[in-house]
Design an enzyme around this catalytic site. Structure first.
Site, mmCIF file in Angstrom:
data_model
loop_
_atom_site.group_PDB
_atom_site.id
_atom_site.type_symbol
_atom_site.label_atom_id
_atom_site.label_comp_id
_atom_site.label_asym_id
_atom_site.label_seq_id
_atom_site.Cartn_x
_atom_site.Cartn_y
_atom_site.Cartn_z
ATOM 1 N N GLY A 31 0.812 -1.213 0.000
ATOM 2 C CA GLY A 31 0.000 0.000 0.000
ATOM 3 C C GLY A 31 0.840 1.254 0.000
ATOM 4 N N HIS A 34 2.202 4.537 -5.158
ATOM 5 C CA HIS A 34 2.765 5.636 -5.956
ATOM 6 C C HIS A 34 2.882 5.165 -7.403
ATOM 7 C CE1 HIS A 34 6.388 3.259 -5.644
ATOM 8 N NE2 HIS A 34 6.393 3.365 -4.328
ATOM 9 N N GLY A 36 5.250 4.009 -9.056
ATOM 10 C CA GLY A 36 5.970 2.739 -9.222
ATOM 11 C C GLY A 36 4.983 1.577 -9.179
ATOM 12 N N HIS A 37 4.120 1.578 -8.168
ATOM 13 C CA HIS A 37 3.080 0.548 -8.072
ATOM 14 C C HIS A 37 2.149 0.624 -9.283
ATOM 15 C CE1 HIS A 37 3.886 1.369 -3.633
ATOM 16 N NE2 HIS A 37 4.111 0.076 -3.707
ATOM 17 N N GLN A 61 8.049 -9.348 7.706
ATOM 18 C CA GLN A 61 9.242 -8.914 6.981
ATOM 19 C C GLN A 61 9.896 -7.688 7.614
ATOM 20 O OE1 GLN A 61 6.878 -8.271 3.258
ATOM 21 N NE2 GLN A 61 8.159 -6.460 3.000
ATOM 22 N N ASP A 150 13.219 -3.369 -5.906
ATOM 23 C CA ASP A 150 13.579 -4.343 -4.871
ATOM 24 C C ASP A 150 14.186 -5.547 -5.587
ATOM 25 O OD1 ASP A 150 12.110 -3.158 -2.332
ATOM 26 O OD2 ASP A 150 10.786 -2.915 -4.043
ATOM 27 N N VAL A 176 10.638 3.010 -11.405
ATOM 28 C CA VAL A 176 10.071 4.324 -11.737
ATOM 29 C C VAL A 176 10.703 5.357 -10.798
ATOM 30 C CG1 VAL A 176 7.954 5.697 -11.879
ATOM 31 C CG2 VAL A 176 7.921 3.281 -12.531
ATOM 32 N N SER A 185 9.322 5.554 -3.664
ATOM 33 C CA SER A 185 9.205 4.600 -2.565
ATOM 34 C C SER A 185 8.171 5.131 -1.577
ATOM 35 C CB SER A 185 10.558 4.474 -1.847
ATOM 36 O OG SER A 185 10.377 3.876 -0.576
HETATM 37 P P1 AMP Z 1 5.930 -2.381 -1.705
HETATM 38 O O1 AMP Z 1 4.563 -1.837 -1.561
HETATM 39 O O2 AMP Z 1 7.012 -1.422 -1.342
HETATM 40 O O3 AMP Z 1 6.087 -3.752 -1.094
HETATM 41 O O4 AMP Z 1 6.133 -2.612 -3.259
HETATM 42 C C1 AMP Z 1 5.229 -3.388 -4.004
HETATM 43 C C2 AMP Z 1 5.819 -3.636 -5.371
HETATM 44 O O5 AMP Z 1 6.059 -2.389 -6.038
HETATM 45 C C3 AMP Z 1 7.172 -4.356 -5.310
HETATM 46 O O6 AMP Z 1 7.241 -5.323 -6.335
HETATM 47 C C4 AMP Z 1 8.157 -3.231 -5.540
HETATM 48 O O7 AMP Z 1 9.373 -3.665 -6.108
HETATM 49 C C5 AMP Z 1 7.380 -2.362 -6.503
HETATM 50 N N1 AMP Z 1 7.923 -0.992 -6.495
HETATM 51 C C6 AMP Z 1 8.116 -0.207 -5.415
HETATM 52 N N2 AMP Z 1 8.695 0.962 -5.779
HETATM 53 C C7 AMP Z 1 8.868 0.901 -7.125
HETATM 54 C C8 AMP Z 1 9.418 1.784 -8.102
HETATM 55 N N3 AMP Z 1 9.907 2.967 -7.766
HETATM 56 N N4 AMP Z 1 9.433 1.384 -9.381
HETATM 57 C C9 AMP Z 1 8.940 0.164 -9.736
HETATM 58 N N5 AMP Z 1 8.401 -0.710 -8.866
HETATM 59 C C10 AMP Z 1 8.370 -0.356 -7.586
#
Ligand code: AMP
Length: 283
Positions: A31, A34, A36-37, A61, A150, A176, A185
């Protein structure tokens, strides 16, 4: 878009989709979404007939001194972003149901979990692999999407899927970034203005490392690291946790770079830990 909290309901829905012969795209997240998601969601939307995304801040985690309690949880905003980007089912499992009393089964991807972030977050990838395997059992995805931001997590999941013969295709997606170069992030929201400005140097440092690697056919790991460290040391208020040059598929350290390499870093801006990497393809 429907919201599903019950594990049983999610799995029943996924079984129904499978019986209908539909391809299931899945984007697991914690959640605080942004762009990236959103890039993962958009790609998954294009590739599949149904799309599930999950919101779950996975306690297993996080280390004992990490930011689990503080982690941002803007549910209504996340819900809107998912709806606007074509998610069919938003799966928001409850912690008590994911980890009921007596929960005692873990998945460890041994070697890939040890270097880089694993050296500083000893149980992190065990928590990630376990929750992703559980989510896969509930969502039954045809394809699941993970960001290269990641990178180690992506490699751990790929290895787990291969080793456990899980019937899902893992799709890695590019990082992204903001225009400044800072990788998006959820943790960027912790940064002050000054820290944000300093954090821009993380990507500049990785680019400096990339330039050194690309400029020569043979370069030592020390030389690459030094190029990046010079940039990071000049920025005020950053503290390097690690800066490593590794072979991208095994994540083993390289002493000299002649082929492909991953330059990865974890850097503190104040109390906020940020990670980033560049993948350099030479061969
Ligand atoms: P998280 O919510 O941080 O666990 O991320 C969920 C998914 O989004 C994971 O597969 C991350 O690698 C991906 N993710 C997070 N930040 C970025 C980004 N800046 N660009 C691309 N994917 C991202």
């Amino acid at each position: 878009m429907i919201i599903v909290r019950s594990l049983q309901k999610m799995q029943a829905l996924a079984i129904k989709w499978q019986k209908q012969g539909r391809s299931i795209g899945f984007v697991p997240t914690m959640g605080s979404l942004h762009q990236g998601h959103v890039s993962l969601i958009k790609k998954a939307r294009r590739d599949n007939s149904v799309l599930a995304a999950s919101l779950f801040v996975n306690p297993s985690q996080f280390g004992p001194k990490e930011d689990l309690a503080q982690y941002p949880r803007p549910f209504f905003r996340d819900k809107r972003i998912c709806r606007e980007n074509g998610v069919d089912v938003l799966f928001c499992p409850r912690e008590q149901e994911m980890y009921p009393k007596g929960f005692n089964t873990w998945i460890s991807v041994d070697d890939l979990s040890k270097p880089l972030c694993g050296a500083f977050r000893p149980k992190h990838f065990r928590g990630v692999a376990t929750v992703v395997a559980k989510l896969f059992q509930l969502v039954l995805p045809t394809r699941a999407y993970f960001g290269q931001k990641d990178f180690q997590q992506l490699r751990v999941i790929e290895r787990m899927v291969q080793d456990l013969h899980l019937p899902v295709k893992i799709v890695g997606c590019p990082i992204v970034r903001e225009q400044s170069g800072l990788a998006l992030s959820s943790r960027n929201s912790y940064l002050t203005r000054a820290q944000r400005l300093a954090a821009v140097n993380i990507y500049s440092a990785l680019r400096a490392a990339e330039e050194v690697i690309k400029s020569k056919s043979y370069v030592s790991e020390r030389e690459v690291r030094r190029a990046a460290e010079v940039v990071l040391r000049k920025a005020r208020g950053l503290r390097i946790q690690y800066l490593s040059v590794v072979e991208p598929s095994t994540l083993k350290p390289l002493t000299r770079v002649t082929g492909n390499a991953l330059v990865a870093a974890a850097v503190f801006a104040g109390k906020t830990r940020l990670i980033d990497n560049v993948l350099i393809r030479k061969s």
